[in-house]
Structures are given as C-alpha cells and as structure tokens.
Design a protein around this motif. Structure first.
Motif, short mmCIF file in Angstrom:
data_model
loop_
_atom_site.label_atom_id
_atom_site.label_comp_id
_atom_site.label_asym_id
_atom_site.label_seq_id
_atom_site.Cartn_x
_atom_site.Cartn_y
_atom_site.Cartn_z
N ALA A 34 0.83 -1.21 0.00
CA ALA A 34 0.00 0.00 0.00
C ALA A 34 0.86 1.26 0.00
O ALA A 34 0.56 2.24 -0.69
N ALA A 37 2.16 1.80 -3.42
CA ALA A 37 1.11 2.34 -4.29
C ALA A 37 0.93 3.83 -4.03
O ALA A 37 0.71 4.62 -4.97
N GLU A 148 -15.38 1.45 -4.79
CA GLU A 148 -14.16 0.71 -4.49
C GLU A 148 -12.93 1.60 -4.65
O GLU A 148 -11.95 1.46 -3.90
N GLN A 149 -12.98 2.51 -5.60
CA GLN A 149 -11.86 3.43 -5.80
C GLN A 149 -11.64 4.30 -4.57
O GLN A 149 -10.51 4.51 -4.13
N ARG A 151 -12.63 3.54 -1.55
CA ARG A 151 -12.21 2.68 -0.45
C ARG A 151 -10.70 2.46 -0.48
O ARG A 151 -10.01 2.59 0.55
N GLN A 152 -10.17 2.14 -1.65
CA GLN A 152 -8.73 1.93 -1.77
C GLN A 152 -7.95 3.20 -1.46
O GLN A 152 -6.88 3.16 -0.83
N VAL A 155 -7.79 3.67 2.26
CA VAL A 155 -6.84 2.75 2.87
C VAL A 155 -5.42 3.31 2.73
O VAL A 155 -4.64 3.32 3.68
N LEU A 156 -5.08 3.79 1.52
CA LEU A 156 -3.76 4.38 1.30
C LEU A 156 -3.54 5.61 2.16
O LEU A 156 -2.46 5.80 2.74
N TRP A 174 -9.32 5.12 7.67
CA TRP A 174 -9.67 3.69 7.64
C TRP A 174 -11.15 3.46 7.91
O TRP A 174 -11.76 2.56 7.34
N ALA A 177 -12.93 3.96 4.77
CA ALA A 177 -12.70 2.83 3.87
C ALA A 177 -13.58 1.65 4.26
O ALA A 177 -14.16 0.97 3.40
N ASP A 183 -13.81 -5.07 5.84
CA ASP A 183 -12.68 -5.97 5.62
C ASP A 183 -12.13 -6.36 7.00
O ASP A 183 -11.67 -5.49 7.75
#
Length: 266
Positions: A34, A37, A148-149, A151-152, A155-156, A174, A177, A183
């Motif tokens: 992560a 990314a 989902e975009q 959410r990711q 997270v990052l 978080w 997310a 999750d």
C-alpha cells in the motif's frame, strides 16, 4: 576497543524490529504494498502538477528524486520481508552480519561530527508530503464514498497517516474505507491502533465484528486476548490465548510470542 562492544550491541538491538516483522509477514507485506502504491500515486500527482504549471522544473525534479528514494526503500523492505518469511533462520543468521557490516562501514566512512539535516529542509519535505496528501484528500472527496476506488484511496491515506504518526488521521481514513466495504484485516488494523493509543473498549467492537467474518484468523484472536489483558482481565486473556496456542501449528511463527505473552500474565 571495549567502547565498540556496546555500540555493536546497540546496532544489533536496532535491527530486532526487523526480526519481529517475521511474526506478521502477510500484514506487513500488505502495508508495504500500500505504501508503494501511495508513492506511485505521488509521482503521478507531481507530473500532473508540473504539466499544469503549478510546479517548476527544479521543484519537480527534487520532489521526484525524494519520492523515488522512498519507493525504492519500500520495495527493498518488501523483498526483505518476503525472504525472511520464507526462511526465518536466514534472518537470524544475517542480523549480526548486518550489524557488524554497518558498524564497520561507519568506522571507515562515518562522520559523527556532521550536523543533522537543517530544519528548513525537513520542514520543506513535510510540507511537500502534506500538499500531496491534501490533494489525495480532495480527490477522495470528489468520489462516491461507497465506491471501491474511494475505499482503496482511504486505505492508502490511512497507511500514510499512520506512517507519519498521525493516529487520528489514520483511524478517520480507515473508518471511511471500511464504511464502503467491511474488511476483517482492516478492522484488525483499526483495533490494533485503538489498543496502541489506549482505547481497548473501542477496539473490542471492531474485533468482535471481524471475528464474526473470520473466526479462525490468528491475529484477530490474539488481539481479542490483548484487549482482555489491557482491560485488566488476565484470566480471560489466558483463556483466549491458550485456545489459540492449542490450535496453532507447531511451526506457527507467532507461537513464541504467544507463549511469552502467556507467561507474562499475572
């Protein structure tokens, strides 16, 4: 000569956290992936800022070199963690060599009198990181928070905030997310950070919900016992950890840590 013995021991002790990472190879790799990314996203954002005329060539080049340095470091750490997870004995054998090599290199090329980086340079780097994160936050605000975009992205953002020592910022990201999609692993991250900042009651709800979806997950079961121990209920912690220990394979990397925790209970 005896002066260097404590220094060598200190160097070896400084590397012990690397050995501890073997206990959680999957989670550590996920966080490093992560982080990598995030660094790639920062590089892309720098290019966009330059194309838009908001960043000159010199600033773009300096920022890009710094982010690339972090990206390479993250990649090296991920590879080291993967190798260590495959062969923990190799890690134990190599740690003293790393410490000795670092000490030898310092004796040959070290400059103990060199001053630390000036405050203005550190402040500039921090401001640059904050600007990139602010841009990420702005882009996330423009997305559907349930996508989902998004959410990711959260997270990052949470990983980056945690890396900067901003627990509140990490938890806020978080939580957003996890609102998009629950999750269990991320819920464990939230619970662990809540425990670290002294809020075991808040961690309990996340652990309970995560265990409902992943009841056999060792990390979550360990955290459940840790909450009991931190809340002053050692008997409950012992029951939970003994059950986890009984069901753990003989070669489970967390057995030693779990046994130490059990022996430390009152």
């Amino acid at each position: 000569m005896s002066t260097w013995i404590p220094l060598a021991l200190l160097a070896l002790a400084a590397l012990l956290p690397l050995a501890a990472a073997v206990l959680r190879p999957r989670a550590a790799r996920g966080r490093r992936e992560a982080d990598m990314a995030l660094y790639r996203a920062q590089l892309a954002e720098l290019d966009r800022e330059k194309e838009a005329g908001r960043l000159d060539e010199a600033g773009h080049r300096a920022a890009r070199v710094e982010i690339q340095r972090r990206l390479i470091a993250a990649a090296d750490q991920m590879e080291a963690a993967t190798t260590a997870a495959r062969n923990p004995a190799l890690l134990v054998a190599v740690l003293p060599l790393i410490a000795a090599g670092g000490l030898g290199l310092y004796l040959l090329r070290g400059s103990p009198g060199m001053p630390s980086a000036p405050y203005d340079l550190r402040a500039e780097a921090m401001a640059r990181d904050e600007q990139i994160l602010a841009t990420l936050r702005a882009r996330l605000d423009a997305l559907d928070p349930r996508s989902e975009q998004a959410r990711q992205g959260y997270v990052l953002l949470g990983n980056a905030e945690r890396g900067r020592g901003n627990a509140e910022g990490a938890l806020a990201a978080w939580r957003k997310a996890i609102e998009a999609r629950f999750d269990p692993e991320l819920a464990g991250d939230i619970a662990e950070l809540e425990i670290v900042r002294g809020a075991p009651a808040e961690a309990t709800a996340w652990i309970t919900r995560a265990l409902a979806e992943a009841p056999a997950e060792p990390r979550l079961r360990f955290l459940a016992g840790l909450v009991e121990a931190e809340s002053g209920r050692p008997a409950n912690a012992r029951t939970l950890w003994q059950a986890l220990l009984a069901e753990s394979p003989p070669d489970a990397p967390w057995r030693g840590m779990l046994e130490r925790r059990l022996s430390a209970l009152p």
